[in-house]
Design an enzyme around this catalytic site. Structure first.
Site, PDB file in Angstrom:
ATOM      1  N   VAL A   1     -10.980 -44.850-101.117  1.00  0.00           N
ATOM      2  CA  VAL A   1     -11.050 -45.236 -99.577  1.00  0.00           C
ATOM      3  C   VAL A   1     -11.111 -46.793 -99.443  1.00  0.00           C
ATOM      4  O   VAL A   1     -11.116 -47.373 -98.445  1.00  0.00           O
ATOM      5  CB  VAL A   1     -12.699 -44.582 -99.092  1.00  0.00           C
TER       6      VAL A   1
ATOM      7  N   ASN B   1     -18.611 -41.489 -96.080  1.00  0.00           N
ATOM      8  CA  ASN B   1     -19.640 -41.392 -96.932  1.00  0.00           C
ATOM      9  C   ASN B   1     -19.437 -42.000 -98.522  1.00  0.00           C
ATOM     10  O   ASN B   1     -20.354 -42.505 -99.160  1.00  0.00           O
ATOM     11  CB  ASN B   1     -20.006 -39.822 -97.486  1.00  0.00           C
TER      12      ASN B   1
ATOM     13  N   SER C   1     -27.922 -46.390 -95.545  1.00  0.00           N
ATOM     14  CA  SER C   1     -29.037 -46.365 -96.596  1.00  0.00           C
ATOM     15  C   SER C   1     -30.137 -47.011 -96.032  1.00  0.00           C
ATOM     16  O   SER C   1     -30.171 -47.889 -95.254  1.00  0.00           O
ATOM     17  CB  SER C   1     -28.389 -47.086 -98.008  1.00  0.00           C
TER      18      SER C   1
ATOM     19  N   TYR D   1     -25.319 -54.454-101.480  1.00  0.00           N
ATOM     20  CA  TYR D   1     -25.205 -53.075-101.214  1.00  0.00           C
ATOM     21  C   TYR D   1     -25.916 -53.020 -99.942  1.00  0.00           C
ATOM     22  O   TYR D   1     -25.504 -52.367 -98.681  1.00  0.00           O
ATOM     23  CB  TYR D   1     -26.091 -52.397-102.174  1.00  0.00           C
ATOM     24  N   ALA D   2     -27.066 -53.885 -99.687  1.00  0.00           N
ATOM     25  CA  ALA D   2     -28.000 -53.682 -98.361  1.00  0.00           C
ATOM     26  C   ALA D   2     -27.092 -54.406 -97.248  1.00  0.00           C
ATOM     27  O   ALA D   2     -27.053 -53.965 -96.044  1.00  0.00           O
ATOM     28  CB  ALA D   2     -29.322 -54.606 -98.707  1.00  0.00           C
TER      29      ALA D   2
ATOM     30  N   LYS E   1     -24.567 -52.088 -96.007  1.00  0.00           N
ATOM     31  CA  LYS E   1     -25.116 -50.752 -95.332  1.00  0.00           C
ATOM     32  C   LYS E   1     -25.582 -51.329 -93.908  1.00  0.00           C
ATOM     33  O   LYS E   1     -25.544 -50.616 -93.128  1.00  0.00           O
ATOM     34  CB  LYS E   1     -26.261 -50.234 -96.030  1.00  0.00           C
TER      35      LYS E   1
ATOM     36  N   ILE F   1     -32.048 -40.437-103.116  1.00  0.00           N
ATOM     37  CA  ILE F   1     -31.485 -38.833-103.267  1.00  0.00           C
ATOM     38  C   ILE F   1     -31.177 -38.583-104.703  1.00  0.00           C
ATOM     39  O   ILE F   1     -30.403 -39.373-105.228  1.00  0.00           O
ATOM     40  CB  ILE F   1     -30.613 -38.917-102.302  1.00  0.00           C
TER      41      ILE F   1
HETATM   42  P1  NAP Z   1     -22.317 -40.298-105.867  1.00  0.00           P
HETATM   43  O1  NAP Z   1     -23.139 -39.373-106.504  1.00  0.00           O
HETATM   44  O2  NAP Z   1     -21.913 -41.191-106.727  1.00  0.00           O
HETATM   45  O3  NAP Z   1     -21.038 -39.593-105.160  1.00  0.00           O
HETATM   46  C1  NAP Z   1     -20.185 -40.281-104.786  1.00  0.00           C
HETATM   47  C2  NAP Z   1     -18.691 -39.468-104.671  1.00  0.00           C
HETATM   48  O4  NAP Z   1     -17.767 -40.437-104.138  1.00  0.00           O
HETATM   49  C3  NAP Z   1     -18.268 -39.490-106.107  1.00  0.00           C
HETATM   50  O5  NAP Z   1     -17.529 -38.202-106.328  1.00  0.00           O
HETATM   51  C4  NAP Z   1     -17.385 -40.559-106.433  1.00  0.00           C
HETATM   52  O6  NAP Z   1     -16.442 -40.474-107.526  1.00  0.00           O
HETATM   53  C5  NAP Z   1     -16.762 -40.897-105.000  1.00  0.00           C
HETATM   54  N1  NAP Z   1     -16.204 -42.095-104.913  1.00  0.00           N
HETATM   55  C6  NAP Z   1     -16.488 -43.270-105.461  1.00  0.00           C
HETATM   56  N2  NAP Z   1     -15.784 -44.389-105.127  1.00  0.00           N
HETATM   57  C7  NAP Z   1     -14.879 -43.785-104.391  1.00  0.00           C
HETATM   58  C8  NAP Z   1     -13.704 -44.479-103.564  1.00  0.00           C
HETATM   59  N3  NAP Z   1     -13.405 -45.513-103.811  1.00  0.00           N
HETATM   60  N4  NAP Z   1     -12.951 -43.568-102.748  1.00  0.00           N
HETATM   61  C9  NAP Z   1     -13.366 -42.092-102.674  1.00  0.00           C
HETATM   62  N5  NAP Z   1     -14.202 -41.642-103.370  1.00  0.00           N
HETATM   63  C10 NAP Z   1     -14.956 -42.397-103.893  1.00  0.00           C
HETATM   64  O7  NAP Z   1     -22.859 -40.714-104.568  1.00  0.00           O
HETATM   65  P2  NAP Z   1     -24.034 -40.395-103.676  1.00  0.00           P
HETATM   66  O8  NAP Z   1     -25.429 -40.676-104.178  1.00  0.00           O
HETATM   67  O9  NAP Z   1     -23.659 -39.001-103.003  1.00  0.00           O
HETATM   68  O10 NAP Z   1     -23.901 -41.382-102.419  1.00  0.00           O
HETATM   69  C11 NAP Z   1     -23.119 -41.336-101.474  1.00  0.00           C
HETATM   70  C12 NAP Z   1     -23.199 -42.155-100.314  1.00  0.00           C
HETATM   71  O11 NAP Z   1     -24.570 -41.941 -99.830  1.00  0.00           O
HETATM   72  C13 NAP Z   1     -22.874 -43.378-100.589  1.00  0.00           C
HETATM   73  O12 NAP Z   1     -22.414 -44.264 -99.625  1.00  0.00           O
HETATM   74  C14 NAP Z   1     -24.381 -44.013-100.794  1.00  0.00           C
HETATM   75  O13 NAP Z   1     -24.204 -45.510-100.896  1.00  0.00           O
HETATM   76  C15 NAP Z   1     -24.926 -43.375 -99.960  1.00  0.00           C
HETATM   77  N6  NAP Z   1     -26.504 -43.476-100.356  1.00  0.00           N
HETATM   78  C16 NAP Z   1     -26.949 -42.701-101.451  1.00  0.00           C
HETATM   79  C17 NAP Z   1     -28.410 -42.575-101.698  1.00  0.00           C
HETATM   80  C18 NAP Z   1     -28.964 -42.128-102.830  1.00  0.00           C
HETATM   81  O14 NAP Z   1     -30.183 -42.076-103.215  1.00  0.00           O
HETATM   82  N7  NAP Z   1     -28.304 -41.359-103.790  1.00  0.00           N
HETATM   83  C19 NAP Z   1     -29.110 -43.356-100.818  1.00  0.00           C
HETATM   84  C20 NAP Z   1     -28.918 -43.902 -99.853  1.00  0.00           C
HETATM   85  C21 NAP Z   1     -27.259 -44.006 -99.392  1.00  0.00           C
HETATM   86  P3  NAP Z   1     -17.032 -40.899-108.916  1.00  0.00           P
HETATM   87  O15 NAP Z   1     -17.860 -40.065-109.537  1.00  0.00           O
HETATM   88  O16 NAP Z   1     -15.591 -40.720-109.596  1.00  0.00           O
HETATM   89  O17 NAP Z   1     -17.309 -42.399-108.872  1.00  0.00           O
END
Ligand code: NAP
Length: 256
Positions: free
Chosen positions: A64, A90, A142, A155-156, A159, A188
């Site tokens: 992305v 996402n 977030s 990050y903040a 977001k 999460i």
């Molecule tokens: P995750 O477990 O790291 O999964 C994210 C997915 O996106 C992974 O498959 C990752 O691939 C892929 N990705 C990373 N960089 C990318 C890029 N440049 N282009 C396309 N795909 C890419 O993350 P998540 O926890 O599900 O988070 C998803 C979203 O929710 C994010 O925006 C995060 O900031 C937000 N969020 C998460 C939390 C939390 O507690 N988990 C809380 C608040 C907000 P790789 O594994 O190869 O990197």
């Protein structure tokens, strides 16, 4: 079932975590799901699983952070399915750093993946949605957009900007029947946090659990249910909203 029947959805960062849960929930509700991720093998595997068991899913390689990748996804989706009803921005990375020490390259990388990516995909998808006078765009923000958390400034910041730009767009394009909303998850349990556990131990997550009203981590599926609602015809008059899926992380501390 069938709350998204026949709708075409693009989900970024769909190979794992929240994006995967959203893709699965969308497919369960009858959507045709275009799953995009930088992790091509995992994305292919998960899309195949959905195709075999639930409905229609495609896996497209996409960073992305690169405009031509995003354009390729949109072109392929339109060529195959003829329309885009839902876009979920996402994909994101977790990169911390004290602002005094954070290298400019880290700041730029985070802003590119977590914020400029939304500018990119919306710029490419919106003309199509305007042409058909309908669409739902969901940006994953977030709870950190609303709280202070040491060393997570970039990050903040990304977001928070995601929430502001979503409101701006909701205001401008509501009359064209394009809805823009954010979801702000709390802590999460996803691979993003599992990786942090390996690197820094569990203490940071325990702090989130202690500070959340519901005293637990969230599940990716709990975020996905909110995305289904916002994408569906059950939310036709909801735009410019931010829904916090955070188990009350954003409401504490409270006065006792
Ligand atoms: P995750 O477990 O790291 O999964 C994210 C997915 O996106 C992974 O498959 C990752 O691939 C892929 N990705 C990373 N960089 C990318 C890029 N440049 N282009 C396309 N795909 C890419 O993350 P998540 O926890 O599900 O988070 C998803 C979203 O929710 C994010 O925006 C995060 O900031 C937000 N969020 C998460 C939390 C939390 O507690 N988990 C809380 C608040 C907000 P790789 O594994 O190869 O990197």
């Amino acid at each position: 079932m069938n709350r998204l029947k026949g709708k075409v959805a693009i989900v970024t960062g769909a190979a794992d975590g929240i994006g995967l849960a959203i893709s699965q929930a969308f497919a369960n509700e009858g959507a045709l799901v275009v799953m995009c991720d930088i992790n091509v093998d995992k994305c292919d595997e998960e899309a195949k699983r959905l195709n075999d068991n639930v409905g229609t899913a495609r896996s497209y390689a996409c960073d992305v952070g690169i405009t031509k990748d995003v354009k390729n996804v949109v072109d392929r989706t339109l060529a195959e399915f003829g329309k885009i009803d839902i876009l979920v921005n996402n994909a994101g990375i977790a990169l911390s750093g004290n602002i005094v020490e954070m290298p400019e390259e880290d700041w730029d990388r985070l802003m590119n993946i977590n914020l400029k990516s939304a500018y990119r995909s919306i710029q490419i998808v919106l003309p199509h949605m305007l042409g058909k006078q309908s669409g739902s765009i969901i940006n994953i923000s977030s709870i950190q957009a609303f709280r202070s958390w040491d060393n997570w400034t970039a990050y903040a910041g990304a977001k928070g900007a995601m929430c502001s730009m979503t409101k701006q767009l909701a205001g401008q394009f509501g009359v064209e029947n394009i809805r823009f909303n954010t979801i702000s998850p709390g802590a999460i349990l996803t691979p993003m946090n599992e990786k942090r556990i390996q690197e820094e131990g569990k203490a940071f997550l325990q702090k989130s659990i202690d500070q959340a009203a519901m005293k637990r981590l969230g599940k990716p599926q709990e975020v996905a249910m909110t995305a289904v609602f916002l994408a569906s015809d059950e939310a036709p008059f909801i735009t410019g909203a931010d829904i916090k899926v955070d188990g009350g992380l954003g409401v504490l501390p409270r006065y006792l």
